[in-house]
Design an enzyme around this catalytic site. Sequence first.
Site, mmCIF file in Angstrom:
data_model
loop_
_atom_site.group_PDB
_atom_site.id
_atom_site.type_symbol
_atom_site.label_atom_id
_atom_site.label_comp_id
_atom_site.label_asym_id
_atom_site.label_seq_id
_atom_site.Cartn_x
_atom_site.Cartn_y
_atom_site.Cartn_z
ATOM 1 N N GLY A 140 66.892 -37.553 -2.803
ATOM 2 C CA GLY A 140 66.450 -38.151 -4.188
ATOM 3 C C GLY A 140 66.678 -37.275 -5.225
ATOM 4 N NE ARG A 159 65.418 -30.306 2.014
ATOM 5 C CZ ARG A 159 64.388 -29.984 2.457
ATOM 6 N NH1 ARG A 159 63.907 -28.553 2.335
ATOM 7 N NH2 ARG A 159 63.436 -30.745 3.020
ATOM 8 C CB ILE A 186 58.686 -47.992 -0.679
ATOM 9 C CG1 ILE A 186 59.482 -49.068 -1.090
ATOM 10 C CG2 ILE A 186 58.798 -47.822 0.860
ATOM 11 C CD1 ILE A 186 59.563 -49.434 -2.401
ATOM 12 C CG ASN A 203 59.791 -42.729 7.004
ATOM 13 O OD1 ASN A 203 59.218 -43.945 7.360
ATOM 14 N ND2 ASN A 203 59.721 -42.172 5.771
ATOM 15 C CB CYS A 258 48.987 -38.329 34.465
ATOM 16 S SG CYS A 258 50.459 -39.376 34.865
#
Lengths: 637, 454
Positions: A30, A60, A97, A119, A174
């Site tokens: 972005g 970055r 969003i 994601n 388990c």
Amino acid sequence: MVQLVGSLRKELADSLSTCKVLVVGAGGIGCELLKNLVLTGFKNIEVIDLDTIDVSNLNRQFLFQKKHVGKSKAQVAKESALQFCPSASITAYHDSITNPDYNVEFFRKFMLVMNALDNRAARNHVNRMCLAADIPLIESGSAGYLGQVTVIKKGLTECYECQPKPAQKTFPGCTIRNTPSEPIHCIVWAKYLFNQLFGEEDADQEVSPDTADPEAAWNPEDTAARAAVSEKDGDIKRVSTKVWARSTGYDPIKLFNKLFKDDIMYLLTMDKLWKKRKAPTPLDWQQLEVLVNSEAPASGLKDQKVLDVWGYCQMFQDSVETLSSQLQEKGDDAELVWDKDDPPAMDFVTAAANLRMHVFSMNMKSRFDVKSMAGNIIPAIATTNAVIAGLIVLEGLKILSGEMETCRTVFLNKCPNLRKKLLVPCVLDPPSANCYVCVSKPEVTVKLNVQKTTVLSLQDRILKERFGMVAPDVQIEDGKGTILISSEEGETEANNNKFLSDFGIRNGSRLQSDDFLQDYTLLVNVLHTEELERDVEFEVIGEAPDKAPPPQSNQEEVNSITNGNKDSAQPSTSSKAEDDDLMIVDSDEEEVAASNSAAVATGTKRKYSETGESSAKRPRTDQSDAADDEDDIVALD
Amino acid sequence: MAATKDSKEQKYDRQLRLWGDHGQEALENAHVCLINATATGTEILKNLVLPGIGAFTIVDGHIVSGEDAGNNFFLSSDSIGKNRAQAATELLQELNSDVSGNFVEESPDKLLDNDPEFFHRFTIVIGVQLPESTCLRLGMVLWSASVPFLICKAYGLIGYMRLMVQEHTVIESHPDNALEDLRLDRPFDEFKSHIKSYNLSIMDKKDHSHTPWVIIVAKYLERWLSEHDGQPPKNYKEKEAFRQIIREGILKNENGGLEDEENFEEAIKNVNTALNPTKVPTSVEDLFNSEQCNNITAQSSSFWVMLRAVKEFVYNEGSGSLPVRGSIPDMIADSQKFINLQNVYREKAMQDAAAVSKHVESLLQSVGKPPESISEKDIKLFCKNSSFLRVVRCRSLAEEYSVDSINKDEITSRMDSPDSEMVFYLMLRAVDRFYQLHSRYPGFRKSLRISGAF
């Protein structure tokens, strides 16, 4: 003669200065993208991100500085970008969003939407919004040296969800609670434990010994009976871990002895479990304390050292103390949220996971390695993001020039491939006829047990988690139009804990699920079965089964673009990068897997779907040049 | 100090997972020179300053123009009229306080006239938008000083870059999918006796299912070799038969069914790669045969001294094999068995490194250098990575630009194909030549600008 403004045709330059574009995400890609957009001449930009700035972003995300840590990414990105380019008009939203404010109307304002997300859930959602609004979407991702950009346009190309993505790996309860055999099991357990002690308690994240483990019982009837008992009153009567911890005042030593001594001794009484396995060895704080050897800590990067048991005991003690005082400061009923970049939270998981590994005779792991598994960390550098953001703008320019047919999905490789290309363009595939999102009447078949599946798990696990809906409304196609789930708050809450069979849902029933915001309707065909594996709630029929992980399990590099590190409901199972957490924007998973630099470097054949003009027609340049390493042109098609 | 280390670890976390702490160290020791702070130049430097190079120096004699402020994110309209090196340094410096930013308000040609050795101090020099004559001059200076030189050009949507370095040696090349170094095909003595310490047939269930797969494969391989004239399973059919033998070794339960022994499954899965013969990779073999390896002088870099020492080792103590790497992959086993096995490899790796170290010492002595000029730590790292060593060599710019360039015919043959990327190369060269002759770029007449359209 063509009139030019900078490097662009005048008409294109004009349209850039008037069109409105949306950037979803102000992180690694972005930030680079915002820079490129203002430099290219885009004037009306809106950017949305719900995240705040963290120290680990600063290597970055160049629009942020140390003084911005904790502030809204979207807001700071906007301010920094404007400082450099005051003539642009940028609107920032510090928000998700998926918030209903950003409806189809909102999306229709834009000529172009560009995803810079980390994601899958948000990618699914924006995909649907752009399909509903019929706005072109540029999707992108990066992982280490690898990256990818693709274009999605309703009716013309595959949508983000046309190709099934491998599911997140989950582990049977388990295994986590009773019989961990790999470090990852202990790490999952430690993250559950964090939530049980300090965060939101979740019944699916139990950490205490599971008495209903089928393996521990002597015969199947016994298992069923014990399971029934534990379901009926065991869980209700038992004091929750959090309540108990609170009653001790979060005493680290009491917590330690319960978790690593008493609970383990209890597990040892389930002797069937240990007939073939190596039995765990309980730890005792007081005994360990006596044995302390005070070796000077070694030099080098602290995170990458594996401490001894007592080292982790102390880390456990310190982090429990810090976390419990944080909890106290927040007041009653406060909850902490686990974050890999929050040092005490990460220390806690490192310590608890390692102590459990030790108890179960596994080799302990450094904090650095635990973090990478627990946090699903994907390596990230500015260079890759800069290349990807550049490619996004190039695809965007094609779209705005009305040259959609020239758009490509582009892969960034780690090393030039056999054709000496670092950037590999491939043709976009048409929409898949079997997609459950972008076809005109989406339909799926789900195999489940109608007597055991609750309405709530239909809503949360199946419709939201699996099919990416945000706020589903569900109606049974039973001729009466029974409303099973309503997205209006409070309308159908009473149904939540009832089973599907209570509403007459059976084999062959059809459920119409709507998401108003996404303008998306999915018809769910129910296939009743009683034969699901333990810990599997449902299966989707007709999708490719989850592909096995890549053959080389110890690759350092991720095979293809990942969803990003925010996907981690479950930590990754890989000790290196997250090769299980792949997100493929492209058509064919195997193609993508083969496109990784490793495969290319070893000369594995790769299927290309490149178009003629972008490279297949080009004469191969690598054969005759093979001996000549100083060939320096890297073509950026 | 500890605090800064911690905060660096946090800030650089996402990249440390890519290039490790040695990569980071190399970065932090680097001093990068950028010539010309154009949009391309500052973009390159941005991507180096963020991950934390030690220092940069911008060399630029230009004054910031309106065009610069428009296309360069690191120059604002306030900086118009200022020196470009200074203006860009100020903004780039803001990206990372751990980096030391410097600037020289001078054209590279002036520096080359007055003080060519100025450029010797850098780890790499990046020249952007330099005319051909400057590239050739600077290229010569840097070539003889063994400083890597990266040339970059960008025109509209076309870009070009070219790296020039006589020789660049890489010890840690971070290979993808490297095979493990387990020596199953040629077990060393300590490994042999470790294998002997296991007896699968008398073990109880627990130990049996927690024996590392390496031991399992080694055990069944011994048996196979004795039954097959010492020949290991080679083709698919033989390997499948070998896997079947391992499969038969899985314990049976009371009902005659197979027990769930994950370590055996792991052994079966690993048969294919574990039986790969141990040999010196051809790439390393080639390095062994190179001039620099065979002719060690006082000027040889430590890379070549260590390489020669490894070569000596291979032909002597190593009996044809590189030093043992000493690391083993994670595997199903209880901690004690795993640690024991790990120690066998680790100790052998230390022994091998010690032997290499002896060779290093005598090589250094032979050229009159003190033995401590190469550290034990470096030798160990070199041995560990000896299968993956790489050397990158480039042609000099002078050679490329000379008329009898080795691939002249090839270049001419490509000119007929309009799709060939060679056309771009030739056009860029032609543009350079044009500038050399006319002191302006083609298409630029006075201030009117016409270049490649999108």
